[in-house]
Design a protein around this motif. Structure first.
Motif, PDB file in Angstrom:
ATOM      1  N   GLN A   4      -3.068  -3.703  -6.273  1.00 34.81           N
ATOM      2  CA  GLN A   4      -3.507  -4.283  -4.999  1.00 34.81           C
ATOM      3  C   GLN A   4      -2.958  -5.701  -4.838  1.00 34.81           C
ATOM      4  O   GLN A   4      -2.480  -6.079  -3.778  1.00 34.81           O
ATOM      5  N   ARG A   5      -3.004  -6.461  -5.942  1.00 38.35           N
ATOM      6  CA  ARG A   5      -2.484  -7.824  -5.892  1.00 38.35           C
ATOM      7  C   ARG A   5      -0.985  -7.842  -5.720  1.00 38.35           C
ATOM      8  O   ARG A   5      -0.444  -8.656  -4.973  1.00 38.35           O
ATOM      9  N   ALA A   8      -0.314  -7.261  -2.247  1.00 38.17           N
ATOM     10  CA  ALA A   8      -0.616  -8.444  -1.433  1.00 38.17           C
ATOM     11  C   ALA A   8       0.519  -9.450  -1.501  1.00 38.17           C
ATOM     12  O   ALA A   8       0.965  -9.972  -0.476  1.00 38.17           O
ATOM     13  N   ILE A   9       1.009  -9.717  -2.718  1.00 38.04           N
ATOM     14  CA  ILE A   9       2.112 -10.669  -2.893  1.00 38.04           C
ATOM     15  C   ILE A   9       3.369 -10.156  -2.202  1.00 38.04           C
ATOM     16  O   ILE A   9       4.073 -10.896  -1.518  1.00 38.04           O
ATOM     17  N   GLU A  11       3.672  -8.130   0.349  1.00 38.62           N
ATOM     18  CA  GLU A  11       3.539  -8.225   1.798  1.00 38.62           C
ATOM     19  C   GLU A  11       3.703  -9.677   2.262  1.00 38.62           C
ATOM     20  O   GLU A  11       4.435  -9.972   3.202  1.00 38.62           O
ATOM     21  N   LYS A  12       3.030 -10.589   1.538  1.00 39.64           N
ATOM     22  CA  LYS A  12       3.070 -11.999   1.910  1.00 39.64           C
ATOM     23  C   LYS A  12       4.494 -12.535   1.796  1.00 39.64           C
ATOM     24  O   LYS A  12       5.006 -13.182   2.704  1.00 39.64           O
ATOM     25  N   LYS A  15       6.947 -11.174   4.469  1.00 41.76           N
ATOM     26  CA  LYS A  15       6.791 -11.857   5.760  1.00 41.76           C
ATOM     27  C   LYS A  15       7.385 -13.258   5.687  1.00 41.76           C
ATOM     28  O   LYS A  15       8.028 -13.728   6.612  1.00 41.76           O
ATOM     29  N   GLY A  82      -4.569 -22.142  -6.677  1.00 45.67           N
ATOM     30  CA  GLY A  82      -5.825 -21.442  -6.441  1.00 45.67           C
ATOM     31  C   GLY A  82      -5.772 -19.961  -6.786  1.00 45.67           C
ATOM     32  O   GLY A  82      -6.798 -19.306  -6.862  1.00 45.67           O
ATOM     33  N   LEU A  83      -4.554 -19.441  -6.980  1.00 47.61           N
ATOM     34  CA  LEU A  83      -4.431 -17.990  -7.185  1.00 47.61           C
ATOM     35  C   LEU A  83      -4.453 -17.584  -8.639  1.00 47.61           C
ATOM     36  O   LEU A  83      -4.749 -16.450  -8.978  1.00 47.61           O
ATOM     37  N   LEU A  85      -5.868 -16.979 -11.632  1.00 46.45           N
ATOM     38  CA  LEU A  85      -7.168 -16.891 -12.263  1.00 46.45           C
ATOM     39  C   LEU A  85      -7.048 -16.427 -13.700  1.00 46.45           C
ATOM     40  O   LEU A  85      -7.863 -16.730 -14.542  1.00 46.45           O
TER      41      LEU A  85
ATOM     42  N   ASP B  68      -1.979 -13.999   8.622  1.00 43.18           N
ATOM     43  CA  ASP B  68      -1.251 -13.545   7.431  1.00 43.18           C
ATOM     44  C   ASP B  68      -1.786 -14.218   6.181  1.00 43.18           C
ATOM     45  O   ASP B  68      -1.923 -13.587   5.132  1.00 43.18           O
ATOM     46  N   THR B  71      -5.231 -12.738   5.428  1.00 42.64           N
ATOM     47  CA  THR B  71      -5.067 -11.361   4.959  1.00 42.64           C
ATOM     48  C   THR B  71      -4.602 -11.349   3.503  1.00 42.64           C
ATOM     49  O   THR B  71      -5.115 -10.582   2.685  1.00 42.64           O
ATOM     50  N   PHE B  72      -3.634 -12.210   3.223  1.00 43.99           N
ATOM     51  CA  PHE B  72      -3.113 -12.254   1.854  1.00 43.99           C
ATOM     52  C   PHE B  72      -4.206 -12.636   0.847  1.00 43.99           C
ATOM     53  O   PHE B  72      -4.400 -11.947  -0.152  1.00 43.99           O
ATOM     54  N   TYR B  73      -4.928 -13.702   1.138  1.00 41.32           N
ATOM     55  CA  TYR B  73      -5.964 -14.139   0.188  1.00 41.32           C
ATOM     56  C   TYR B  73      -7.061 -13.095   0.073  1.00 41.32           C
ATOM     57  O   TYR B  73      -7.619 -12.868  -1.009  1.00 41.32           O
ATOM     58  N   HIS B  74      -7.357 -12.459   1.204  1.00 40.29           N
ATOM     59  CA  HIS B  74      -8.386 -11.417   1.224  1.00 40.29           C
ATOM     60  C   HIS B  74      -8.015 -10.299   0.261  1.00 40.29           C
ATOM     61  O   HIS B  74      -8.825  -9.852  -0.543  1.00 40.29           O
ATOM     62  N   LYS B  75      -6.749  -9.894   0.317  1.00 38.32           N
ATOM     63  CA  LYS B  75      -6.284  -8.816  -0.569  1.00 38.32           C
ATOM     64  C   LYS B  75      -6.196  -9.296  -2.004  1.00 38.32           C
ATOM     65  O   LYS B  75      -6.579  -8.599  -2.930  1.00 38.32           O
ATOM     66  N   TRP B  76      -5.661 -10.473  -2.176  1.00 35.78           N
ATOM     67  CA  TRP B  76      -5.421 -11.002  -3.522  1.00 35.78           C
ATOM     68  C   TRP B  76      -6.725 -11.123  -4.303  1.00 35.78           C
ATOM     69  O   TRP B  76      -6.804 -10.762  -5.463  1.00 35.78           O
ATOM     70  N   PHE B  77      -7.747 -11.644  -3.663  1.00 36.39           N
ATOM     71  CA  PHE B  77      -9.007 -11.840  -4.365  1.00 36.39           C
ATOM     72  C   PHE B  77      -9.884 -10.598  -4.318  1.00 36.39           C
ATOM     73  O   PHE B  77     -10.987 -10.599  -4.863  1.00 36.39           O
ATOM     74  N   GLY B  78      -9.395  -9.540  -3.630  1.00 38.69           N
ATOM     75  CA  GLY B  78     -10.160  -8.298  -3.555  1.00 38.69           C
ATOM     76  C   GLY B  78     -11.537  -8.515  -2.944  1.00 38.69           C
ATOM     77  O   GLY B  78     -12.546  -8.037  -3.467  1.00 38.69           O
ATOM     78  N   ARG B 115     -10.438 -19.399   2.197  1.00 39.79           N
ATOM     79  CA  ARG B 115      -9.819 -19.025   0.942  1.00 39.79           C
ATOM     80  C   ARG B 115     -10.784 -19.254  -0.227  1.00 39.79           C
ATOM     81  O   ARG B 115     -10.947 -18.395  -1.085  1.00 39.79           O
ATOM     82  N   THR B 119     -12.568 -16.540  -3.080  1.00 34.60           N
ATOM     83  CA  THR B 119     -12.290 -16.522  -4.515  1.00 34.60           C
ATOM     84  C   THR B 119     -13.561 -16.142  -5.256  1.00 34.60           C
ATOM     85  O   THR B 119     -14.660 -16.336  -4.746  1.00 34.60           O
TER      86      THR B 119
END
Lengths: 231, 317
Positions: A4-5, A8-9, A11-12, A15, A82-83, A85, B68, B71-78, B115, B119
């Motif tokens: 899933q991550r 997400a990456i 797709e981001k 774009k 912030g990403l 983790l 965008d 959406t990205f952070y939403h997906k990334w952090f599940g 964001r 998290t």
């Protein structure tokens, strides 16, 4: 690893790639080069070293350079802070980015080779060679991207990669003697090995390129470890 | 009720005193301190655990649109809350298509909130979350704090501004060299002194000035100059624009003498010059602030029990 991550990456970054003029012009370079070369050839088929020159340009200017730029930009703007983790999420980021870069390379390579003649590459051996070469440049890009902290610095690092590994077939034009040391060393560089492979049809060059790829992977791993301990 | 314990009693630091604090999940905690102390505290928190701190210093993807990014952070952090709900919660639904580099400062702050909200850091720690944002954004932030409390996430807010500490938190502490000191906020416990006789000093009211000390000088303030008076460590401080001057008397003493000049005790630790009040702000969670008409545009807290008094005074309702 978390699909899933990675999604997400991917797709981001896809774009972002589409909105970044600096990255977007990169895949165009080999295509333009291919158009120029195909005109020069007067309809004849281009020699293999010329085809590999285009391959080298594609891999260095698209694969290595976009990877470096994308990672350097994240470093420069501190967008990853912030990403991150866990160390695992870092792998997700790299894989997601590699997929974007892979896709762009594929599109650029197919278009430019289609313009100059794709036939010599349509066999298993050549495709394996290209795949290893792609990984080699990708690892170089990731490794350099890990320690560069600004986009401006990437162009400095890109130059040696481009001239040493991307433009290796050009060394013939330097007018060095056939048995000079530089030529002998250059002959072991990945692209030269792949050109030789087309002449001899042996699997040895593939092995040598695989060693290069492995070396690049180790280089990336060292950069990664070093980055981790720096934080 | 569970809580998260921050324990830095054994930390060696030149600036930071030993601290230990329970963050309860049923209310928001704030620590008010000067910026040096705050930086040291943040450093300590980061070194002693896996807590990510909200500080708006890290970057967002500027080329991408608000939508965008979220959406990205939403997906990334599940994140389990649906995406449209997040967008509405931070009032970003009207600018989803806008690239971040064209967004206002306030919209960016809201993307940062979104964001951090998504998290999964536990507990949540905010550094100066509402500095320099507009009222609407502060309200959105307050709503988010409420949501965090409902989700049982302990929340800590670090500010260098007492008004922010009182506005955002249920329990506020002051961090000083001596350690953590709780700031009393319940206005209900305030001393009842309303039934006392009016001060006999009324006859000399025309000559009245408020004396304040600065180093070895005594400065006399006209009551009309004063924006408001706040209490710091039990001492009253006169605030005139950006400057504050300490008084010798306590808030309760000064309150009595200043009443006739249109001063009002709007909070346990604040007396405001009503002539200078420009705006009464109503925040979403039934809290209030007064905006002062000075250069600094300061906002000071208005206690829930004191709103009635203000309304009576201005004949509102």
């Amino acid at each position: 690893m978390n699909t899933q991550r990675i999604g997400a990456i991917f797709e981001k970054d896809f774009k972002d790639f589409m909105k970044n003029m600096m990255l977007l012009t990169m895949p165009v370079i080999p295509i333009i080069l291919a158009i120029i070369y195909s005109r020069l050839g007067d309809g004849e088929e281009l020699p293999i070293p010329m085809l590999y020159l285009i391959v080298g340009v594609t891999f260095s200017s698209v694969t290595a350079s976009s990877m470096m730029t994308m990672m350097a930009e994240e470093n420069e703007k501190k967008t990853l802070r912030g990403l991150m983790l866990s160390p695992a999420s870092f792998m997700d980021i790299i894989i997601g980015k590699s997929l974007v870069v892979g896709l762009m390379t594929l599109i650029s390579l197919i278009i430019s080779l289609a313009l100059v003649g794709i036939e010599p590459f349509l066999n298993v051996q050549a495709i394996i060679g290209l795949l290893l070469l792609f990984l080699f440049f990708l690892f170089l890009g990731i490794g350099i991207g890990l320690f560069t902290n600004s986009i401006a610095a990437t162009s400095a690092y890109l130059m040696p990669v481009m001239f040493l590994f991307g433009f290796t077939p050009m060394i013939d034009f330097l007018g060095l003697g056939e048995d000079s040391l530089a030529i002998t060393i250059a002959n072991y560089f990945p692209i030269m090995q792949l050109i030789e492979m087309h002449d001899t049809n042996s699997w040895l060059p593939i092995g040598i390129v695989a060693i290069w790829t492995l070396a690049a992977a180790i280089f990336t791993y060292i950069c990664f470890k070093k980055e981790k301990t720096d934080d | 009720m569970t809580s998260y314990k921050l324990n830095y009693e054994t930390v060696k630091s030149n600036i930071l005193p030993p601290i230990s604090l329970h963050l309860h999940d049923s209310h928001t905690t704030a620590i008010y301190s000067d910026t040096d102390m705050q930086a040291e505290l943040i450093d300590t928190i980061l070194r002693n655990g896996d807590i990510t701190i909200f500080d708006r210093k890290d970057g967002l993807y500027e080329r991408l649109s608000v939508g965008d990014n979220v959406t990205f952070y939403h997906k990334w952090f599940g994140c389990t809350i649906p995406l449209p709900e997040i967008l509405v919660m931070f009032e970003l639904q009207t600018c989803t298509k806008k690239p971040l580099r064209k967004c206002t400062h306030f919209e960016l702050a809201r993307v940062y909130y979104a964001r951090y909200f998504m998290t999964n850091t536990y507990p949540k720690v905010f550094q100066e979350p509402i500095q320099g944002v507009d009222i609407k954004t502060i309200n959105i932030f307050l709503n988010m704090l409420q949501k965090l409390t409902e989700n049982k996430t302990p929340t800590l807010i670090l500010v260098s501004n007492m008004e922010h500490a009182l506005l955002l938190s249920d329990v506020a502490y002051r961090l000083q060299d001596k350690g953590l000191l709780k700031i009393e906020v319940d206005a209900e416990v305030m001393e009842k002194d309303t039934d006392e006789e009016p001060a006999p000093a009324l006859s000399t009211a025309k000559l009245f000035k408020v004396p304040a000390k600065i180093e070895d000088k005594v400065i006399l303030f006209d009551p009309t100059e004063i924006d408001y008076i706040e209490s710091q460590d039990g001492k009253a401080m006169i605030v005139v624009n950006h400057e504050s001057f300490s008084l010798d008397s306590t808030l309760t003493e000064i309150e009595k003498t200043l009443e006739v000049y249109g001063f009002y005790r709007c909070h346990r630790s604040y007396i405001v010059n009503l002539q200078k009040v420009r705006e009464i702000i109503t925040w979403s969670k039934n809290t209030y602030s007064l905006r002062i008409d000075n250069q600094a545009k300061s906002t000071i807290p208005l206690a829930r029990t004191k709103i009635q008094g203000i309304q009576d005074m201005f004949n509102l309702k």
